[in-house]
Design a protein around this motif. Structure first.
Motif, PDB file in Angstrom:
ATOM      1  N   GLU C 440       0.821  -1.215   0.000  1.00  0.00           N
ATOM      2  CA  GLU C 440       0.000   0.000   0.000  1.00  0.00           C
ATOM      3  C   GLU C 440       0.848   1.255   0.000  1.00  0.00           C
ATOM      4  OE1 GLU C 440      -3.178   0.095  -0.368  1.00  0.00           O
ATOM      5  OE2 GLU C 440      -3.388  -2.099  -0.314  1.00  0.00           O
ATOM      6  N   CYS C 441       2.157   1.094   0.208  1.00  0.00           N
ATOM      7  CA  CYS C 441       2.982   2.281   0.433  1.00  0.00           C
ATOM      8  C   CYS C 441       3.465   2.881  -0.882  1.00  0.00           C
ATOM      9  CB  CYS C 441       4.165   1.941   1.318  1.00  0.00           C
ATOM     10  SG  CYS C 441       3.646   1.660   3.011  1.00  0.00           S
ATOM     11  N   ASP C 442       3.896   4.153  -0.762  1.00  0.00           N
ATOM     12  CA  ASP C 442       4.373   4.837  -1.957  1.00  0.00           C
ATOM     13  C   ASP C 442       5.836   4.564  -2.203  1.00  0.00           C
ATOM     14  OD1 ASP C 442       1.924   6.364  -2.499  1.00  0.00           O
ATOM     15  OD2 ASP C 442       2.371   7.183  -0.511  1.00  0.00           O
ATOM     16  N   LEU C 443       6.547   4.336  -1.127  1.00  0.00           N
ATOM     17  CA  LEU C 443       7.971   4.059  -1.258  1.00  0.00           C
ATOM     18  C   LEU C 443       8.287   2.875  -0.356  1.00  0.00           C
ATOM     19  CD1 LEU C 443      10.572   5.154  -2.562  1.00  0.00           C
ATOM     20  CD2 LEU C 443      10.920   6.503  -0.495  1.00  0.00           C
ATOM     21  N   VAL C 444       8.906   1.866  -0.938  1.00  0.00           N
ATOM     22  CA  VAL C 444       9.259   0.695  -0.146  1.00  0.00           C
ATOM     23  C   VAL C 444      10.764   0.534  -0.196  1.00  0.00           C
ATOM     24  CG1 VAL C 444       8.841  -1.743   0.225  1.00  0.00           C
ATOM     25  CG2 VAL C 444       7.095  -0.340  -0.854  1.00  0.00           C
ATOM     26  N   LEU C 445      11.381   0.571   0.961  1.00  0.00           N
ATOM     27  CA  LEU C 445      12.835   0.523   1.011  1.00  0.00           C
ATOM     28  C   LEU C 445      13.285  -0.821   1.567  1.00  0.00           C
ATOM     29  CD1 LEU C 445      13.491   4.126   2.320  1.00  0.00           C
ATOM     30  CD2 LEU C 445      13.565   3.288  -0.025  1.00  0.00           C
ATOM     31  N   PRO C 446      14.090  -1.546   0.807  1.00  0.00           N
ATOM     32  CA  PRO C 446      14.567  -2.847   1.287  1.00  0.00           C
ATOM     33  C   PRO C 446      15.703  -2.666   2.279  1.00  0.00           C
ATOM     34  CG  PRO C 446      15.444  -2.416  -0.889  1.00  0.00           C
ATOM     35  CD  PRO C 446      14.610  -1.222  -0.528  1.00  0.00           C
ATOM     36  N   ILE C 447      15.535  -3.223   3.451  1.00  0.00           N
ATOM     37  CA  ILE C 447      16.568  -3.058   4.471  1.00  0.00           C
ATOM     38  C   ILE C 447      17.232  -4.399   4.735  1.00  0.00           C
ATOM     39  CG2 ILE C 447      15.548  -1.061   5.571  1.00  0.00           C
ATOM     40  CD1 ILE C 447      14.379  -3.049   7.632  1.00  0.00           C
ATOM     41  N   PHE C 448      18.327  -4.337   5.486  1.00  0.00           N
ATOM     42  CA  PHE C 448      19.045  -5.560   5.851  1.00  0.00           C
ATOM     43  C   PHE C 448      18.145  -6.440   6.713  1.00  0.00           C
ATOM     44  CE2 PHE C 448      23.618  -3.691   5.776  1.00  0.00           C
ATOM     45  CZ  PHE C 448      23.520  -3.579   4.412  1.00  0.00           C
ATOM     46  N   THR C 449      18.370  -7.736   6.591  1.00  0.00           N
ATOM     47  CA  THR C 449      17.728  -8.627   7.558  1.00  0.00           C
ATOM     48  C   THR C 449      18.534  -8.607   8.848  1.00  0.00           C
ATOM     49  OG1 THR C 449      19.043 -10.479   6.836  1.00  0.00           O
ATOM     50  CG2 THR C 449      16.933 -10.191   5.767  1.00  0.00           C
ATOM     51  N   ALA C 450      17.987  -9.257   9.840  1.00  0.00           N
ATOM     52  CA  ALA C 450      18.638  -9.250  11.148  1.00  0.00           C
ATOM     53  C   ALA C 450      20.028  -9.861  11.093  1.00  0.00           C
ATOM     54  CB  ALA C 450      17.776  -9.998  12.157  1.00  0.00           C
ATOM     55  N   VAL C 451      20.289 -10.779  10.175  1.00  0.00           N
ATOM     56  CA  VAL C 451      21.609 -11.401  10.154  1.00  0.00           C
ATOM     57  C   VAL C 451      22.609 -10.599   9.332  1.00  0.00           C
ATOM     58  CG1 VAL C 451      20.717 -13.718  10.528  1.00  0.00           C
ATOM     59  CG2 VAL C 451      21.077 -12.921   8.210  1.00  0.00           C
ATOM     60  N   GLU C 452      22.179  -9.470   8.782  1.00  0.00           N
ATOM     61  CA  GLU C 452      23.132  -8.624   8.055  1.00  0.00           C
ATOM     62  C   GLU C 452      23.413  -7.331   8.813  1.00  0.00           C
ATOM     63  OE1 GLU C 452      21.817  -9.670   3.470  1.00  0.00           O
ATOM     64  OE2 GLU C 452      20.731  -8.135   4.565  1.00  0.00           O
ATOM     65  N   GLU C 453      22.756  -7.156   9.915  1.00  0.00           N
ATOM     66  CA  GLU C 453      22.636  -5.840  10.535  1.00  0.00           C
ATOM     67  C   GLU C 453      23.381  -5.798  11.863  1.00  0.00           C
ATOM     68  OE1 GLU C 453      21.960  -2.735  10.130  1.00  0.00           O
ATOM     69  OE2 GLU C 453      19.778  -2.599  10.086  1.00  0.00           O
ATOM     70  N   PHE C 454      23.954  -4.648  12.156  1.00  0.00           N
ATOM     71  CA  PHE C 454      24.452  -4.395  13.511  1.00  0.00           C
ATOM     72  C   PHE C 454      23.306  -3.914  14.378  1.00  0.00           C
ATOM     73  CE2 PHE C 454      28.824  -4.194  11.826  1.00  0.00           C
ATOM     74  CZ  PHE C 454      29.461  -4.893  12.829  1.00  0.00           C
ATOM     75  N   GLY C 455      23.422  -4.100  15.670  1.00  0.00           N
ATOM     76  CA  GLY C 455      22.376  -3.570  16.521  1.00  0.00           C
ATOM     77  C   GLY C 455      22.566  -4.012  17.944  1.00  0.00           C
ATOM     78  N   SER C 456      21.685  -3.513  18.768  1.00  0.00           N
ATOM     79  CA  SER C 456      21.679  -3.952  20.161  1.00  0.00           C
ATOM     80  C   SER C 456      20.233  -4.149  20.571  1.00  0.00           C
ATOM     81  CB  SER C 456      22.342  -2.899  21.045  1.00  0.00           C
ATOM     82  OG  SER C 456      21.632  -1.686  20.924  1.00  0.00           O
ATOM     83  N   ASN C 457      20.018  -5.045  21.476  1.00  0.00           N
ATOM     84  CA  ASN C 457      18.649  -5.348  21.883  1.00  0.00           C
ATOM     85  C   ASN C 457      18.594  -5.559  23.374  1.00  0.00           C
ATOM     86  OD1 ASN C 457      16.945  -5.991  19.294  1.00  0.00           O
ATOM     87  ND2 ASN C 457      18.997  -6.785  18.979  1.00  0.00           N
ATOM     88  N   VAL C 458      17.489  -5.167  23.943  1.00  0.00           N
ATOM     89  CA  VAL C 458      17.226  -5.483  25.340  1.00  0.00           C
ATOM     90  C   VAL C 458      15.867  -6.169  25.370  1.00  0.00           C
ATOM     91  CG1 VAL C 458      16.900  -4.592  27.656  1.00  0.00           C
ATOM     92  CG2 VAL C 458      18.555  -3.532  26.140  1.00  0.00           C
ATOM     93  N   ALA C 459      15.840  -7.350  25.949  1.00  0.00           N
ATOM     94  CA  ALA C 459      14.611  -8.121  25.910  1.00  0.00           C
ATOM     95  C   ALA C 459      13.588  -7.576  26.883  1.00  0.00           C
ATOM     96  CB  ALA C 459      14.902  -9.572  26.238  1.00  0.00           C
TER      97      ALA C 459
END
Lengths: 282, 202, 738, 482
Positions: C440-459
């Motif tokens: 439905e969106c006007d612009l769709v941007l493909p982003i990295f999956t979780a296994v390609e991405e840096f990040g931090s998480n707190v459960a």
């Protein structure tokens, strides 16, 4: 194809297996005998093992149509049984049973394969050699657990649309149409660990290597190890549960939970299950 | 006459098994059969750089595993990484301008891998474990490296570009696994290689 | 680019023995050949990369909100498999099937590989430059967009990406950050706050001798299923605890219960009060319970409870006596308790038992307080979506961003979300694969999956202390035209606050700086670089925090349950139980073949949706397995196959969530039905959340039938074989076991 | 007491020969040659109808097999617990049919039952072609046909042996041996006839028969050697034929699958094999008799004898069948018992009951002479009996696989697909085609043996008449005059 080779193997084949002392460090027939202990009381039936197996062993996703026709290739499957005398509701829950190749010592499948594609390894596994298999499917007919899965379709051409094939584990073959396959206790991992251990002049340590299902299991319901080593956890559990690899009928205390499935057919499985416990007063 | 023929046929069939013979297989020009009865000389393979094995292994006496570092610790023997080549060659000025070295430096400068052709290429479903063979025969039994590697690869130290010289067939593997090998250089105890399908077939 | 960043990416790029080993073996090369294949040697690999041997990298699983620490197995630059990270307290070295499927998200054949823009009514590929230019034009500083004209809808987020998002919203001066989860814990949190004074207490399953679970499928779909499963395993070891499960439809946890009790949906609170009534008869409780509660509870005698809940009256006393005998116990409530108009009240009534029994402090205590509250997860809620939907409907937005949620799929049809979304002039989705919302969106941007991405998480749920799980790429990006969500966010923030963020060229360096800032808290003494690499290889940072204070006092003095939750409805006689499947949740990973083919534990059905119906009900309506049923609510109708299932209340019909996608790729599209569509606008009174279990439906047999695709055969018992043997708990001697 | 020579002749005819009146003893030898060689030239039009239909059927089978080869065995609609289907069932059926030809020929030869002589040649040919057809099913059934040679023990560069423990290897060996020896038996028995063909043929055919007849001149020494060889082969084939089907039965009896794991399988299979073989001999008897105008040689009395033999075989089979049920029913094996109950009540029940009816009840029709001598009825009956035997094989394979030891994998969807049916149908085409070609190329009735038969009948008659005439006492006592 030397005659001596044949005769040597033959005499080993013709022995009653398992024979006492076959898996004994002192007797030196074999240094390894891989075995499992599976606690049905803490298995929650969550299917993590199944998915891990798909990931590790290049199992094809067959799709709905083919699943319906019984072509599912799950080397380990979770069975769900209701109690036979259930009332209106299953008031004591249900029974989950993870079922994979039991790596029988006296495996019914091994004797009937015309080309010897499935046979016994020294470390007590029931090997399946895809490149020798001609697809007579006799092993599956003779397997009482029905844990052998035949490639009725050419899955390599359909099951991994690009780039899914990049996920495939290069340590084992992707099976083409017309061959039988089954759980191997993740033999690619075992081989790697054994080879590493031999290089270091030692035996594989307990817990150094486990199959994918054991590694994934969130409740640690499956214990895996070398039963030849009396200090391994799995050997201790078998001993503690009074389950003897060499017997087809166990004499054990009624309070002990160990048993092997379809033991009366005398396949001498390598997987010991531990009975589900239910609090009958609850 | 016919009896003799039949008898001959019988013996050929009966003993061809025992004598571990492999059916004749076309593998190169006549006369190129190897001495152990395996007509197995492979084709000449054109490599991107005509690597002179004789220069390194024979003239310089470099151990095979100096470059093929995986052989002692992994399944594959490993084609050396380019920085390995560069590590030495950047300080060997005398050959710096040879065409082959120039090509090597071209790859290095462009950070591109060299597309070597596989010479000793087993079927995809076979897992040959270099580590175990090297550990057993080179480190444990203390045999010279050119003999240990050469059993399967031939006398590479006298080749320029490597060429397959052995059949590398399953029967050929087993013919060696069947033999009793001494466990190390001092003990007289022997053992043979494993026979199980799963050792090599994956 | 920072120096180590280049190295990191570069060594992931090394080809190893690539090329040749990519081919599907087994049907490929079967001869001994020379010169046919090519070996690509590494150019300049790390020392520990040996071709043919695997390397394991620690990372975080992003498949659900539990943030398990995982290890990725990497061979020749490709991630092959996910394993649990033993250093992680949440996963404990284990992993569930949903986590395993992360690699299938990565290699999904239907992944979006390049930016798409809506042209006319269809999405057309465009370049990133154009896409970013468009983004800047519509939402950049020059666009003149005001804070209140911009909305950002995300799924639950935590860690530094969440911080960046907050900062971005701040820079826009917008407060319209909507955190939406279709299966949000919001009602549970509200109830917890009322009973314990905290959002989420820590539950000690392993310490309990008895767990009475009201509809909580903690083993399958709870806040942290892998961790809870490990705790459950300890609970089942000697001395073996007893699990009593009270719910309308048997969940996987219910299947493991020693006693499973079917109950009419929404009456769990009544049942709990009935138990409380029985318990309070014991003189030990005299004076420990406030008088108004005693008053309230006394109305619920066993017969009344039985009449309302549909449970046999003796079971009320039975569960009460179990609770009395086995201490400490743990009473928990789950989705089927909370998803009603009186959900909070219902849950409070259930949790009240913990207070009566004095379990607080024994099996329930406080989680550690995080020293980094800004990293803590933002809890998703339905009310956020509702608020956004209303604003969209009123044309208040000029642009919306959507990331990590699929509201077009999960919003009930009565909301008209799709139509409202279409009113927004500029909609941007950040996705891995084209889902219903992205379409439905006007612009769709493909982003990295979780296994390609840096990040931090707190459960959300922390077992012990606070665990910050670090996410690092397990492989280089698979497609050149995908980008890191972190980088995109950072660039968006930079566009507005260039000065504050100029130190960080990319999200990696931002994250690295941020993580190194944690160093003093964990009393690490070595250099920053060492800390960073240690953290990466560990995958987790454990921070201690003072435990939150859990109130052991009765807070629920104004407890009021509806007089009769068990109202008869002649048109819609059945309660709809939209059950959460343990590997599907809200359906965002339905495009993984492994998950589709992983049988539902209770029914063993694959690749489909189904309606569970009790054998008694089925017999009275003449329904057999495989009959197509029309399940209709006031808001719509679903056609779904019947599965006759004894573990369900006869007045309830259960349809699993997560299927019925109209998009999302070949494995998900057109599989099953989506029960979200037919939910009624029933809202929880205290929180305004959608009451998932508040919908009544009618069932009609269409007369057609079709085979139900499942693993189970035609029989579902053991037929006299000794396959699964059951031992009574009083015979078993678990303490003698190893 | 008027014993004229003519009267005596008539009386002898009545008493001894009529009883054996299965063939007209007065046929001229030249006519035999002419009649039978005519079958190599100009059969009835039905021959071409059968041949073309068979070829078409065969092509159907070939296209199904090509499709299966390309796509995988899944197109046959076999599935995982249910891995065997019509291929194995039909394989056993064909093998079984192959039994009767050679067995009957050899057995009756040894027992000097000379009514076998007009019918043994085509029965042996039938054996050979059914074995070829059966062997084809082994290949069709394999998942990887292209690797079938792994089953054969031969020196190879892999240094591998087949697994000699496997019944399938025994199978391959047994079938190979039986096929080879049946072929030799057929060929050796054909040599004198091939010489006749050679003498009558012209053109390229003469060269073929010249080569095949191995220089047969009909000398005494050749005849003496021929007789010894033929008898030796017959003696060798007798136990071989019994052993082959016993070995095939071990495919099942040696396995653990309930319903397969039955001790009485070897005799049961052999009985079934002879039964279905006799039935197919009757079918072919009727077909050949009509197609090649063999009415004078393939006579109704011979048909009747075959029918009686079939009836006996049917009763033996019925007995063994009931033994199997009884031992399962009264046995202690829960798995086998459940499988038996499933066969009688489950998805396959209609076929199972039909099998029992066709195999055990229908043969009682053979007790009536009117049935035995009615050719159209016998044609239908023999086909039905054979269908029953085919069902028997199918009922061994499929229902037990669908209901084995492990209840979780009990199957619900196992109806064979068109590919299986197509290949099964194609096998009929293949067999008929080969058989019809054979009958067109080689004499399907043994000319020299029919001549022997007639010679014996005539000399017997002459001898009897002479005896009677020279012994009036006997004539009186025997009441020959009446």
């Amino acid at each position: 194809m030397s005659i001596t080779n044949l005769l040597n193997n033959w005499s080993f084949y013709r022995q009653k297996r398992p024979f006492r002392g076959q898996y004994d460090l002192n007797k030196q027939y074999s240094e390894y005998k891989w075995a499992m202990a599976l606690d049905l009381d803490i298995c929650t039936g969550c299917n993590a093992c199944t998915t891990a197996c798909y990931a590790e062993n290049n199992l094809p996703v067959v799709g709905k149509e083919r699943y319906q026709h019984g072509y599912a290739m799950h080397w380990i499957r979770i069975e769900r049984y209701w109690d036979e005398n259930m009332g209106e509701f299953p008031e004591s829950g249900t029974s989950f049973l993870p079922m994979m190749c039991q790596q029988c010592e006296e495996a019914p499948c091994e004797t009937v394969c015309p080309v010897g594609a499935t046979n016994h390894t020294n470390d007590g596994l029931n090997s399946q050699n895809y490149h020798r298999c001609i697809g007579s499917r006799y092993c599956s007919v003779n397997c009482p657990y029905k844990v052998r899965y035949f490639n009725f379709w050419n899955y390599p051409s359909t099951a991994w649309p690009s780039p899914l094939q990049d996920q495939l584990n290069p340590d084992l073959t992707v099976r083409t149409k017309g061959v039988m396959e089954k759980c191997t206790f993740c033999v690619q991992r075992l081989n790697e660990a054994k080879s590493r251990a031999r290089t270091e002049y030692r035996l594989v340590k307990d817990g150094e290597v486990v199959p994918a299902c054991v590694q994934a299991c969130p409740t640690n319901a499956i214990t895996f190890g070398n039963i030849v080593d009396p200090k391994s956890k799995v050997a201790k559990m078998w001993k503690n549960q009074q389950v003897d690899l060499y017997k087809d009928e166990q004499e054990k205390d009624s309070s002990m939970r160990g048993y092997r499935i379809l033991e009366d057919l005398r396949p001498f499985p390598s997987v010991m299950y531990m009975e589900r416990v239910r609090d009958m007063e609850a | 006459m016919i009896h003799r023929l039949l008898a001959a046929m019988f013996f050929v069939f009966a003993f061809s098994g025992m004598a571990n013979a492999e059916p004749f297989k076309w593998g190169g020009p006549i006369g190129s059969q190897t001495s152990d009865g395996y007509n197995a000389l492979g084709p000449v393979v054109q490599q991107p750089i005509e690597f002179p094995h004789y220069r390194h292994a024979r003239d310089m006496g470099i151990n095979c595993m100096y470059c093929h570092t995986g052989a002692r610790r992994g399944y594959v023997s490993v084609i050396p990484r380019i920085d390995k080549c560069i590590g030495c060659h950047q300080s060997i000025e005398s050959v710096r301008n040879k065409p082959r070295i120039k090509k090597l430096f071209w790859y290095w400068d462009h950070k591109e891998p060299i597309p070597w052709k596989k010479v000793n290429d087993l079927p995809d479903y076979v897992r040959f474990n270099h580590e175990r063979h090297i550990q057993r025969f080179y480190f444990r039994q203390n045999r010279p490296v050119r003999e240990v590697c050469g059993y399967c690869h031939g006398d590479v130290a006298n080749m320029t570009v490597d060429r397959r010289v052995k059949a590398l067939s399953m029967g050929w593997c087993i013919s060696c696994h069947e033999k009793d090998h001494r466990e190390n250089d001092v003990s007289m105890k022997t053992s043979h290689g494993p026979y199980e399908c799963w050792q090599c077939h994956k | 680019m920072s120096e180590s960043g280049i190295n990191r990416r570069d060594f992931l790029k090394v080809l190893g023995l690539g090329g040749s080993s990519l081919a599907l073996t087994g049907c490929g090369n079967t001869d001994i050949r020379s010169g046919d294949e090519v070996i690509m040697p590494n150019v300049q690999p790390e020392d520990f990369v040996v071709p043919g041997l695997s390397v394991y990298y620690a990372s975080t699983c992003r498949q659900c909100g539990s943030a398990c620490g995982v290890m990725g197995r990497v061979r020749e630059g490709r991630v092959l498999k996910m394993e649990g990270n033993p250093a992680s307290r949440i996963s404990g070295g284990k992993i569930c099937g949903l986590g395993q499927a992360a690699v299938q998200v990565q290699y999904n054949p239907d992944r979006l590989t390049q930016p798409m823009m809506k042209v006319g009514s269809s999405l057309q590929p465009i370049s990133w430059d154009k896409a970013m230019a468009l983004l800047d034009e519509k939402t950049g500083p020059k666009s003149g967009i005001k804070g209140e004209e911009f909305g950002f809808l995300t799924g639950a987020m935590s860690g530094h990406l969440n911080v960046l998002t907050q900062n971005y919203m701040e820079s826009l001066d917008s407060r319209n950050h909507y955190v939406y989860e279709a299966l949000s814990p919001a009602i549970s949190l509200a109830a917890n706050r009322r009973v314990y004074g905290v959002d989420q207490p820590r539950l000690h399953f392993d310490k309990a001798k008895l767990i009475v679970s009201f509809g909580a499928d903690f083993l399958g779909t709870g806040a942290s299923p892998v961790h809870f499963a490990a705790e459950y395993a300890k609970f089942r070891k000697a001395p073996r605890g007893t699990l009593v499960q009270i719910e309308p439809k048997m969940t996987m946890t219910g299947g493991n219960a020693d006693r499973w009790i079917a109950i009419i949906p929404g009456t769990e609170g009544v049942f709990a009060l009935g138990i409380a009534n029985q318990l309070l008869k014991h003189s030990e409780f005299t004076g420990t319970v406030p008088a108004d509660i005693v008053d309230l509870v006394s109305k619920y005698d066993a017969d009344t409870v039985s009449r309302i809940t549909g449970v046999r009256s003796e079971l009320v006393g039975h569960v009460a006596s179990l609770l009395w005998e086995k201490t400490p116990s743990l009473v928990i409530s789950g989705a089927s308790v909370e998803g009603h108009a009186h959900g909070v009240q219902n849950a409070v009534a259930v949790q009240l038992l913990n207070q009566i029994l004095g379990n607080v402090g024994k099996t329930i205590d406080g989680q550690a307080q995080s020293p980094f509250p800004q990293l803590s997860p933002a809890a998703g809620s339905f009310s956020a979506l509702k608020a956004m939907n209303e604003k969209m409907g009123a044309d208040e937005f000029k642009a919306v961003f959507i990331h990590g949620a699929n509201p077009v799929f999960t919003a009930p049809s009565f909301m008209g979300f799709r139509d409202n979304l279409r009113k927004v002039p500029f909609k941007v989705a950040f996705v891995n694969a084209l889902d219903e919302t992205a379409e439905e969106c006007d612009l769709v941007l493909p982003i990295f999956t979780a296994v390609e991405e840096f990040g931090s998480n707190v459960a959300w749920y922390q077992p012990e202390g606070v665990e910050i799980t670090i996410q690092q790429p397990l492989m280089n990006q698979l497609y050149p035209d995908t980008r890191s969500m972190g980088d995109i966010m950072l660039n968006l923030v930079k566009a507005r606050k260039a000065d504050e963020y100029k130190a960080w060229p990319d999200f990696f360096s931002y994250l690295k700086t941020a993580i190194i800032n944690i160093k003093p808290v964990v009393k690490y003494t070595d250099t920053d670089e060492h800390f960073w690499y240690d953290t990466l290889s560990n995958g987790v940072i454990h921070v201690d925090g003072a435990p939150q204070q859990v109130s052991a006092k009765f807070a629920a003095t104004d407890l009021r349950l509806p007089a009769s939750a068990n109202a008869q409805d002649p048109v819609y006689p059945f309660y709809l139980v939209p059950s959460e499947r343990h590997y599907f949740r809200d359906g965002r990973h339905a495009n993984c073949g492994w998950l589709q083919e992983s049988p539902d534990p209770m029914t063993t059905i694959v690749w489909d949706s189904w309606a569970e119906i009790h054998p008694k009900t089925a017999a009275s309506m003449g329904i057999k397995e495989g009959d197509w049923l029309e399940i209709a609510s006031q808001n719509g109708m679903l056609k779904v196959k019947a599965y006759v299932f004894p573990g369900i209340h006869p007045d309830a019909i259960s349809i699993p969530l997560g299927q019925g996608h109209e998009s999302l790729g070949r494995y998900a599209k057109g599989v099953g039905v989506n029960p979200f569509r037919i939910l009624n606008p029933v809202f929880e009174k205290d929180t305004g959340e959608l009451a998932l279990y508040g919908t009544r439906v009618s069932v009609r047999k269409t007369g057609n039938s079709e085979i139900v695709v499942k693993d189970e055969g035609p029989v579902n018992t053991q037929m006299g074989r000794k396959l699964v043997v059951t031992l009574p708990a009083d015979v078993a001697q678990l303490s003698k076991e190893i | 007491m008027v014993n004229t020579y003519e009267e005596t002749e008539v009386a002898v005819e009545k008493k001894f020969v009529k009883k054996e009146h299965d063939i007209n003893a007065d046929i001229e030898w030249a006519k035999i040659n002419k009649d039978i060689l005519r079958s190599l030239e100009r059969p009835r039009a039905i021959f071409w109808v059968i041949f073309v239909a068979s070829f078409a059927l065969f092509m159907v089978g070939v296209s199904c097999e090509v499709y299966q080869y390309q796509t995988g065995l899944g197109v046959a609609n076999l599935d995982n617990p249910h891995v065997w289907g019509l291929y194995v069932a039909t394989f056993i059926w064909w093998i079984g049919m192959g039994h009767s030809g050679t067995l009957l020929s050899a057995l009756l030869h040894i027992m000097h039952a000379d009514w076998r002589k007009p019918i043994y040649r085509y029965s042996e040919a039938m054996t050979t072609f059914t074995l070829l057809t059966a062997a084809m099913f082994v290949l069709v059934h394999l998942g990887r046909i292209w690797q079938f040679y792994y089953v054969v023990a031969y020196p190879n560069e892999r240094w591998t042996w087949p697994n000699f423990q496997s019944p399938l290897v025994w199978d391959a060996t047994a079938i190979g041996t039986y096929l080879t020896s049946s072929l030799i038996f057929l060929y050796i028995g054909m040599i004198p006839d091939l010489a006749i063909c050679r003498d009558n043929a012209i053109g390229f055919r003469k060269k073929i028969y010249l080569f095949l007849s191995l220089g047969w001149m009909g000398t005494d020494r050749q005849w003496a050697n021929f007789r010894v060889t033929y008898l030796t082969l017959a003696c060798f084939l007798m136990p071989l034929a019994v052993s082959v089907h016993s070995i095939v039965s071990t495919d099942f009896a040696a396995s653990q699958q309930p319903g397969y794991h039955i001790t009485s399988f070897p005799p049961y299979f052999v009985a079934g094999a002879i039964y279905s073989g006799l039935a197919v001999i009757i079918t072919l008897f009727i077909v050949l008799r009509y197609t090649f105008r063999f009415e004078e040689y393939m006579t109704i009395p011979i048909l009747e004898k075959l029918a009686k033999l079939t009836f006996a075989a049917a009763m033996v089979w019925t007995y063994l069948n009931l033994i199997e049920y009884a031992s399962t029913w009264y046995g202690n094996d829960m798995y086998a018992k459940q499988a038996l109950i499933y066969r009688a009540t489950g998805n396959f029940a209609p076929f199972w009951w039909m099998m029992n009816f066709l195999g055990s009840v229908l043969p009682f029709a053979l007790a009536f002479k009117k049935v035995r001598t009615n050719i159209p009825v016998m044609l239908v009956l023999s086909i039905l009996l054979n269908f029953g035997m085919w069902l028997e094989r199918w009922m061994i394979i499929s229902p037990t696989l669908a209901h084995g030891i492990y209840p979780w994998t009990w199957d619900h969807d196992q109806w064979p697909s068109f590919v299986q049916w197509g290949i099964v149908a194609g096998s009929f085409g293949w067999f008929n085609m080969l058989f019809m070609l054979y009958c067109k190329i080689f004499p399907s009735i043994s000319m020299y043996e029919v001549k022997e038969m007639l010679y014996e009948r005539r000399s017997f008659k002459t001898k009897k008449v002479a005896e009677e005439v020279s012994n009036p006492e006997l004539a009186v006592e025997g009441g020959l005059a009446s």
